[in-house]
Motif scaffolding. Structure first.
Motif, PDB file in Angstrom:
ATOM      1  N   LEU A   1      43.010   0.165  15.583  1.00 58.85           N
ATOM      2  CA  LEU A   1      43.354   1.573  15.727  1.00 58.85           C
ATOM      3  C   LEU A   1      42.087   2.405  15.833  1.00 58.85           C
ATOM      4  O   LEU A   1      41.213   2.319  14.973  1.00 58.85           O
ATOM      5  CB  LEU A   1      44.181   1.986  14.503  1.00 58.85           C
ATOM      6  N   TRP A   2      41.992   3.211  16.895  1.00 56.19           N
ATOM      7  CA  TRP A   2      40.843   4.085  17.136  1.00 56.19           C
ATOM      8  C   TRP A   2      41.269   5.531  16.959  1.00 56.19           C
ATOM      9  O   TRP A   2      42.341   5.927  17.432  1.00 56.19           O
ATOM     10  CB  TRP A   2      40.313   3.879  18.557  1.00 56.19           C
ATOM     11  N   TYR A   3      40.429   6.347  16.308  1.00 52.57           N
ATOM     12  CA  TYR A   3      40.739   7.751  16.069  1.00 52.57           C
ATOM     13  C   TYR A   3      39.433   8.515  15.919  1.00 52.57           C
ATOM     14  O   TYR A   3      38.371   7.922  15.773  1.00 52.57           O
ATOM     15  CB  TYR A   3      41.596   7.903  14.803  1.00 52.57           C
TER      16      TYR A   3
ATOM     17  N   PRO B   1      43.796  12.474  19.403  1.00 49.17           N
ATOM     18  CA  PRO B   1      44.364  11.249  19.958  1.00 49.17           C
ATOM     19  C   PRO B   1      44.152  10.053  19.036  1.00 49.17           C
ATOM     20  O   PRO B   1      43.179  10.000  18.282  1.00 49.17           O
ATOM     21  CB  PRO B   1      43.613  11.066  21.276  1.00 49.17           C
ATOM     22  N   VAL B   2      45.064   9.097  19.106  1.00 46.72           N
ATOM     23  CA  VAL B   2      44.957   7.827  18.396  1.00 46.72           C
ATOM     24  C   VAL B   2      45.289   6.736  19.407  1.00 46.72           C
ATOM     25  O   VAL B   2      46.304   6.810  20.108  1.00 46.72           O
ATOM     26  CB  VAL B   2      45.918   7.757  17.190  1.00 46.72           C
ATOM     27  N   LEU B   3      44.415   5.755  19.511  1.00 44.82           N
ATOM     28  CA  LEU B   3      44.571   4.668  20.481  1.00 44.82           C
ATOM     29  C   LEU B   3      44.659   3.349  19.727  1.00 44.82           C
ATOM     30  O   LEU B   3      43.892   3.112  18.801  1.00 44.82           O
ATOM     31  CB  LEU B   3      43.363   4.656  21.425  1.00 44.82           C
TER      32      LEU B   3
ATOM     33  N   PHE C   1      38.912   8.555  25.833  1.00 43.75           N
ATOM     34  CA  PHE C   1      40.132   9.066  25.210  1.00 43.75           C
ATOM     35  C   PHE C   1      39.842  10.016  24.047  1.00 43.75           C
ATOM     36  O   PHE C   1      40.767  10.571  23.460  1.00 43.75           O
ATOM     37  CB  PHE C   1      40.998   7.898  24.725  1.00 43.75           C
ATOM     38  N   PHE C   2      38.567  10.203  23.714  1.00 39.84           N
ATOM     39  CA  PHE C   2      38.190  11.006  22.558  1.00 39.84           C
ATOM     40  C   PHE C   2      37.165  12.067  22.955  1.00 39.84           C
ATOM     41  O   PHE C   2      35.980  11.962  22.628  1.00 39.84           O
ATOM     42  CB  PHE C   2      37.647  10.099  21.444  1.00 39.84           C
ATOM     43  N   PRO C   3      37.612  13.108  23.672  1.00 42.47           N
ATOM     44  CA  PRO C   3      36.673  14.113  24.175  1.00 42.47           C
ATOM     45  C   PRO C   3      36.056  14.985  23.077  1.00 42.47           C
ATOM     46  O   PRO C   3      35.024  15.603  23.292  1.00 42.47           O
ATOM     47  CB  PRO C   3      37.537  14.955  25.117  1.00 42.47           C
TER      48      PRO C   3
ATOM     49  N   LYS D   1      37.705  20.160  13.907  1.00 43.25           N
ATOM     50  CA  LYS D   1      37.328  20.852  15.138  1.00 43.25           C
ATOM     51  C   LYS D   1      38.512  21.597  15.755  1.00 43.25           C
ATOM     52  O   LYS D   1      38.456  22.030  16.892  1.00 43.25           O
ATOM     53  CB  LYS D   1      36.765  19.847  16.141  1.00 43.25           C
ATOM     54  N   GLY D   2      39.612  21.691  15.031  1.00 36.85           N
ATOM     55  CA  GLY D   2      40.747  22.456  15.512  1.00 36.85           C
ATOM     56  C   GLY D   2      41.713  21.700  16.402  1.00 36.85           C
ATOM     57  O   GLY D   2      42.509  22.310  17.095  1.00 36.85           O
ATOM     58  N   ALA D   3      41.661  20.387  16.387  1.00 31.69           N
ATOM     59  CA  ALA D   3      42.609  19.623  17.198  1.00 31.69           C
ATOM     60  C   ALA D   3      44.005  19.767  16.606  1.00 31.69           C
ATOM     61  O   ALA D   3      44.175  19.798  15.385  1.00 31.69           O
ATOM     62  CB  ALA D   3      42.204  18.150  17.230  1.00 31.69           C
TER      63      ALA D   3
END
Length: 201
Positions: free
Chosen positions: A136-138, A168-170, A110-112, A145-147
């Motif tokens: 919480l994952w981030y 993204p945040v999971l 989920f974190f490319p 990086k410009g997200a």
């Protein structure tokens, strides 16, 4: 913190395998001094010095955890994607660990843009303790990086969050305060998450 030889246990904070423990009580495991320090407000209430424990119990070596190969299992999680207006409920696979250890959620896909980090939320609205803490994952370098700014988080906070979350945040949900496993997360967890995003600076 001290290290016990060749035995890995799950860190109380993040569940990473570790051989380091609280040197005061020798009953709780941490993967880093920072995690011990972060957990100290909770742990100090239960931390009994080894000097207060009878000698025959104090000198007993910890029983190694036996690793049994097990199949992956799945839990529901909440995913905030930057390009979507609303969070999604998705399925995340978890890798079981040794007996009694917290499973490892397989979140890397989920974190490319970079290696994810995590934080555990133990308080919800009005600082009420959460019966089921949220994991919480981030990706901390997403913005660098410009997200794009995460539109789903922007929406549930009505744009009032002081930190512009990006990437993204999971979010996974622990099955209890001891954080030894996961249960299904869902839309009923959004108020606590919104409160966290609004309070984080």
């Amino acid at each position: 913190m001290s290290a016990a030889p060749l035995i890995n246990y799950p860190c109380t904070v993040c569940c990473r395998a570790t051989s380091m423990w609280c040197s005061r009580c020798q009953r709780v495991w941490y993967c880093s001094p920072e995690h011990l320090q972060n957990d100290w407000p909770r742990h100090k209430k239960e931390c009994v010095p080894t000097s207060a424990v009878p000698e025959q119990q104090r000198n007993a070596a910890p029983v190694p955890i036996q690793v049994q190969p097990q199949q992956l299992f799945s839990v529901s999680a909440v995913l905030f994607l930057p390009e979507e207006e609303r969070p999604r409920i998705i399925v995340v696979n978890c890798q079981p660990q040794s007996s009694g250890a917290c499973p490892v959620p397989l979140v890397r896909e989920f974190f490319p843009r970079g290696q994810p980090q995590s934080v555990v939320l133990t308080q919800g609205l009005n600082n009420e303790p959460l019966r089921f803490p949220l994991h919480l994952w981030y990706c901390p370098i997403s913005l660098a990086k410009g997200a794009p700014v995460n539109r789903a988080i922007h929406r549930i906070t009505s744009g009032a969050a002081p930190k512009p979350w990006s990437g993204p945040v999971l979010v996974l949900k622990f099955n209890g305060s001891r954080r030894q496993g996961y249960t299904d997360a869902g839309s009923n967890d959004l108020p606590a998450l919104s409160s966290y995003f609004l309070a984080y600076k």
